[in-house]
Write a protein that holds these residues in place. Structure first.
Motif, PDB file in Angstrom:
ATOM      1  N   ILE A  77       0.843  -1.204   0.000  1.00 41.01           N
ATOM      2  CA  ILE A  77       0.000   0.000   0.000  1.00 41.01           C
ATOM      3  C   ILE A  77       0.872   1.245   0.000  1.00 41.01           C
ATOM      4  CG2 ILE A  77      -1.691   1.314   1.344  1.00 41.01           C
ATOM      5  CD1 ILE A  77      -2.770  -1.525   2.259  1.00 41.01           C
ATOM      6  N   VAL A  93      -6.401   6.849  -0.010  1.00 44.57           N
ATOM      7  CA  VAL A  93      -5.772   6.513   1.273  1.00 44.57           C
ATOM      8  C   VAL A  93      -5.555   7.775   2.102  1.00 44.57           C
ATOM      9  CG1 VAL A  93      -3.698   5.540   2.371  1.00 44.57           C
ATOM     10  CG2 VAL A  93      -4.769   4.344   0.445  1.00 44.57           C
ATOM     11  N   HIS A 107      -4.384   2.228   6.657  1.00 46.88           N
ATOM     12  CA  HIS A 107      -3.781   1.073   5.977  1.00 46.88           C
ATOM     13  C   HIS A 107      -4.541  -0.205   6.307  1.00 46.88           C
ATOM     14  CE1 HIS A 107       0.385   1.717   4.102  1.00 46.88           C
ATOM     15  NE2 HIS A 107      -0.219   2.896   4.105  1.00 46.88           N
ATOM     16  N   THR A 110      -7.581  -0.254   4.301  1.00 49.69           N
ATOM     17  CA  THR A 110      -7.218  -0.436   2.900  1.00 49.69           C
ATOM     18  C   THR A 110      -6.853  -1.886   2.624  1.00 49.69           C
ATOM     19  OG1 THR A 110      -6.496   1.865   2.758  1.00 49.69           O
ATOM     20  CG2 THR A 110      -5.674   0.370   1.062  1.00 49.69           C
ATOM     21  N   VAL A 137     -11.922   1.619  -0.896  1.00 50.83           N
ATOM     22  CA  VAL A 137     -11.210   2.490   0.049  1.00 50.83           C
ATOM     23  C   VAL A 137     -12.003   3.763   0.259  1.00 50.83           C
ATOM     24  CG1 VAL A 137      -9.064   3.752   0.507  1.00 50.83           C
ATOM     25  CG2 VAL A 137      -8.950   1.501  -0.559  1.00 50.83           C
TER      26      VAL A 137
END
Length: 144
Positions: A77, A93, A107, A110, A137
């Motif tokens: 990520i 993000v 994270h 995600t 996301v």
């Protein structure tokens, strides 16, 4: 694209942990990995013994998270965001990070989306759907 083996991944994270712990210089990717390792002290024991980590490859423990998979997802990520690939992941993000007031929490959410995208891709035998990943996301960022 580099496709390291499971053993390579385990050796990498164990080596990064050892170098970081010993104050040795780190390569750029190792620095990013070491930051995620520092966020997960619960994995330090597993990262401290590369031989044990390699022996454990054949015996997954369904009651415990796989620290190597988890850290690999953090690293993936981070890399995706650094190059904005798939396009839009960085912004998604960042929005989720702002909403959660934590990059680490963002994270983890995600990762759910990344794991779902990979699973659906493998199940259907098709390429990963980057747009669906980003949508997932973004949905996380809009819920409370």
């Amino acid at each position: 694209m580099i496709q390291p083996s499971q053993a390579d991944v385990r050796r990498f994270f164990c080596a990064v942990y050892a170098k970081s712990r010993d104050g040795q210089p780190l390569e750029a990717i190792e620095t990013i990995a070491s930051l995620w390792i520092a966020e997960h002290p619960e994995y330090h024991e597993a990262l401290g013994d590369v031989d044990a980590a390699l022996r454990a490859m054949g015996t997954p423990d369904p009651t415990n998270a796989n620290p190597f998979l988890h850290l690999s997802m953090h690293l993936s990520i981070s890399e995706q965001c650094s190059i904005d690939q798939p396009r839009g992941i960085r912004q998604a993000v960042e929005l989720l990070t702002h909403k959660r007031n934590s990059l680490h929490a963002a994270h983890h959410e995600t990762m759910e989306c990344l794991g779902r995208m990979v699973w659906e891709s493998q199940r259907a035998g098709r390429a990963p759907d980057g747009a669906a990943y980003i949508d997932c996301v973004q949905r996380h960022a809009t819920r409370d």
